[in-house]
Scaffold this motif. Structure first.
Motif, PDB file in Angstrom:
ATOM      1  N   LEU A 147       0.972  -1.133   0.010  1.00  0.00           N
ATOM      2  CA  LEU A 147       0.043  -0.028   0.043  1.00  0.00           C
ATOM      3  C   LEU A 147       0.840   1.082   0.001  1.00  0.00           C
ATOM      4  O   LEU A 147       1.875   1.574   0.730  1.00  0.00           O
ATOM      5  N   GLU A 148       0.355   2.098  -0.806  1.00  0.00           N
ATOM      6  CA  GLU A 148       0.930   3.626  -0.743  1.00  0.00           C
ATOM      7  C   GLU A 148       0.287   4.200   0.340  1.00  0.00           C
ATOM      8  O   GLU A 148      -0.817   4.264   0.325  1.00  0.00           O
ATOM      9  N   GLY A 149       1.041   5.073   1.147  1.00  0.00           N
ATOM     10  CA  GLY A 149       0.214   5.981   2.195  1.00  0.00           C
ATOM     11  C   GLY A 149       0.850   7.398   2.265  1.00  0.00           C
ATOM     12  O   GLY A 149       1.669   7.645   1.601  1.00  0.00           O
ATOM     13  N   VAL A 150       0.013   8.220   2.918  1.00  0.00           N
ATOM     14  CA  VAL A 150       0.436   9.399   3.255  1.00  0.00           C
ATOM     15  C   VAL A 150       0.409   9.592   4.841  1.00  0.00           C
ATOM     16  O   VAL A 150      -0.293   9.167   5.305  1.00  0.00           O
ATOM     17  N   ILE A 151       1.646  10.547   5.255  1.00  0.00           N
ATOM     18  CA  ILE A 151       1.508  10.427   6.787  1.00  0.00           C
ATOM     19  C   ILE A 151       0.546  11.348   7.348  1.00  0.00           C
ATOM     20  O   ILE A 151       0.711  12.567   6.860  1.00  0.00           O
ATOM     21  N   ILE A 152      -0.174  11.242   8.227  1.00  0.00           N
ATOM     22  CA  ILE A 152      -1.134  12.184   8.754  1.00  0.00           C
ATOM     23  C   ILE A 152      -0.393  12.955  10.061  1.00  0.00           C
ATOM     24  O   ILE A 152      -0.624  14.006  10.351  1.00  0.00           O
ATOM     25  N   ALA A 153       0.036  11.955  10.987  1.00  0.00           N
ATOM     26  CA  ALA A 153       0.697  12.492  12.205  1.00  0.00           C
ATOM     27  C   ALA A 153       1.822  11.629  12.622  1.00  0.00           C
ATOM     28  O   ALA A 153       1.593  10.469  12.597  1.00  0.00           O
ATOM     29  N   PRO A 154       2.805  12.059  13.488  1.00  0.00           N
ATOM     30  CA  PRO A 154       3.646  11.068  14.189  1.00  0.00           C
ATOM     31  C   PRO A 154       2.737  10.503  15.443  1.00  0.00           C
ATOM     32  O   PRO A 154       1.920  11.332  16.169  1.00  0.00           O
ATOM     33  N   ILE A 155       2.899   9.357  15.807  1.00  0.00           N
ATOM     34  CA  ILE A 155       2.268   8.771  16.989  1.00  0.00           C
ATOM     35  C   ILE A 155       3.080   8.865  18.191  1.00  0.00           C
ATOM     36  O   ILE A 155       2.854   9.468  19.110  1.00  0.00           O
ATOM     37  N   ASP A 156       4.288   8.062  18.251  1.00  0.00           N
ATOM     38  CA  ASP A 156       5.201   7.901  19.000  1.00  0.00           C
ATOM     39  C   ASP A 156       6.288   6.946  18.638  1.00  0.00           C
ATOM     40  O   ASP A 156       6.352   6.541  17.522  1.00  0.00           O
ATOM     41  N   GLN A 157       7.323   6.937  19.715  1.00  0.00           N
ATOM     42  CA  GLN A 157       8.370   5.979  19.326  1.00  0.00           C
ATOM     43  C   GLN A 157       8.475   4.814  20.571  1.00  0.00           C
ATOM     44  O   GLN A 157       8.055   5.198  21.516  1.00  0.00           O
ATOM     45  N   ILE A 158       9.217   3.994  20.312  1.00  0.00           N
ATOM     46  CA  ILE A 158       9.551   2.866  20.857  1.00  0.00           C
ATOM     47  C   ILE A 158      11.056   2.768  20.996  1.00  0.00           C
ATOM     48  O   ILE A 158      11.797   2.749  19.957  1.00  0.00           O
ATOM     49  N   LYS A 159      11.726   2.850  22.191  1.00  0.00           N
ATOM     50  CA  LYS A 159      13.217   2.405  22.147  1.00  0.00           C
ATOM     51  C   LYS A 159      13.356   1.255  23.083  1.00  0.00           C
ATOM     52  O   LYS A 159      12.876   1.014  24.157  1.00  0.00           O
ATOM     53  N   TYR A 160      14.411   0.557  22.817  1.00  0.00           N
ATOM     54  CA  TYR A 160      14.915  -0.624  23.417  1.00  0.00           C
ATOM     55  C   TYR A 160      16.372  -0.867  23.030  1.00  0.00           C
ATOM     56  O   TYR A 160      16.818  -0.532  21.910  1.00  0.00           O
ATOM     57  N   LYS A 161      16.805  -1.929  23.566  1.00  0.00           N
ATOM     58  CA  LYS A 161      18.347  -2.381  23.385  1.00  0.00           C
ATOM     59  C   LYS A 161      18.035  -3.970  23.007  1.00  0.00           C
ATOM     60  O   LYS A 161      17.316  -4.372  23.446  1.00  0.00           O
ATOM     61  N   TYR A 162      18.850  -4.287  22.297  1.00  0.00           N
ATOM     62  CA  TYR A 162      19.103  -5.874  21.938  1.00  0.00           C
ATOM     63  C   TYR A 162      20.684  -5.969  21.469  1.00  0.00           C
ATOM     64  O   TYR A 162      21.353  -5.259  21.214  1.00  0.00           O
ATOM     65  N   GLU A 163      21.026  -7.230  21.735  1.00  0.00           N
ATOM     66  CA  GLU A 163      22.263  -7.648  21.279  1.00  0.00           C
ATOM     67  C   GLU A 163      22.312  -8.266  19.998  1.00  0.00           C
ATOM     68  O   GLU A 163      21.543  -9.256  19.618  1.00  0.00           O
ATOM     69  N   HIS A 164      23.362  -7.810  19.372  1.00  0.00           N
ATOM     70  CA  HIS A 164      23.507  -8.281  17.844  1.00  0.00           C
ATOM     71  C   HIS A 164      24.904  -8.900  17.928  1.00  0.00           C
ATOM     72  O   HIS A 164      25.710  -8.739  18.660  1.00  0.00           O
ATOM     73  N   GLU A 165      24.833 -10.274  17.238  1.00  0.00           N
ATOM     74  CA  GLU A 165      26.116 -11.064  17.377  1.00  0.00           C
ATOM     75  C   GLU A 165      27.272 -10.404  16.871  1.00  0.00           C
ATOM     76  O   GLU A 165      28.464 -10.812  17.462  1.00  0.00           O
ATOM     77  N   ALA A 166      27.065  -9.723  15.895  1.00  0.00           N
ATOM     78  CA  ALA A 166      28.342  -9.223  15.440  1.00  0.00           C
ATOM     79  C   ALA A 166      28.494  -7.684  15.819  1.00  0.00           C
ATOM     80  O   ALA A 166      29.798  -7.498  16.089  1.00  0.00           O
ATOM     81  N   LEU A 167      27.640  -7.160  16.113  1.00  0.00           N
ATOM     82  CA  LEU A 167      27.424  -5.352  16.451  1.00  0.00           C
ATOM     83  C   LEU A 167      27.547  -5.202  17.901  1.00  0.00           C
ATOM     84  O   LEU A 167      27.980  -4.226  18.344  1.00  0.00           O
ATOM     85  N   GLY A 168      27.174  -6.414  18.710  1.00  0.00           N
ATOM     86  CA  GLY A 168      26.974  -5.898  20.149  1.00  0.00           C
ATOM     87  C   GLY A 168      25.667  -5.234  20.388  1.00  0.00           C
ATOM     88  O   GLY A 168      24.540  -5.812  19.965  1.00  0.00           O
TER      89      GLY A 168
END
Length: 143
Positions: free
Chosen positions: A58-79
């Protein structure tokens, strides 16, 4: 390292003028929202719209920002990776619903209360406030 992704809660009005909310089923069988990683040279908004198009057709148009989610995760190569996901309320304006089978299991439209029930039952906890934020922007109740 920091990683930025973006996506959205997509909605439309169907032929009868009824509001519908799009949900995807991810490769783990969970209810989710289309999103993906930012590519070089893209804005966060462009990332959101590209990922929605890639995952759902689907093609869309942004109406408004909602929010952000922030978290940490471990990547095997990047840490340790600081992940930031930006979500937008997006109105579907074109394209045709088509799941990107390499990434997700399915995509469909739902009546708002059905979408909310599915999110609460089998969605990711951190997406509850994203879907609730979209409902608030659309003037919908979440109960």
């Amino acid at each position: 390292m920091k990683e930025i992704s973006a996506g959205g809660v997509v909605y439309r009005r169907n032929e009868e003028g009824k509001l519908q909310i799009q949900l995807i089923q991810d490769r783990y069988g969970k209810v989710s929202l289309p999103k993906g990683k930012m590519e070089a040279g893209e804005t966060i908004e462009q990332t959101a719209l590209r990922e929605i198009a890639e995952e759902t057709g689907l093609e869309g148009v942004i109406i408004a920002p909602i929010d952000q989610i922030k978290y940490k995760y471990e990547h095997e190569a990047l840490g340790s990776v600081d992940k930031e996901v930006h979500y937008y309320l997006v109105e579907a304006v074109g394209g045709s619903l088509q799941a990107q089978v390499e990434e997700i299991r399915g995509v469909d439209w739902f009546e708002p209360q059905d979408a909310w029930r599915r999110q609460k039952q089998s969605g990711y906890d951190n997406n509850h406030r994203i879907v609730a934020g979209a409902f608030q922007l659309l003037g919908l109740q979440t109960d």
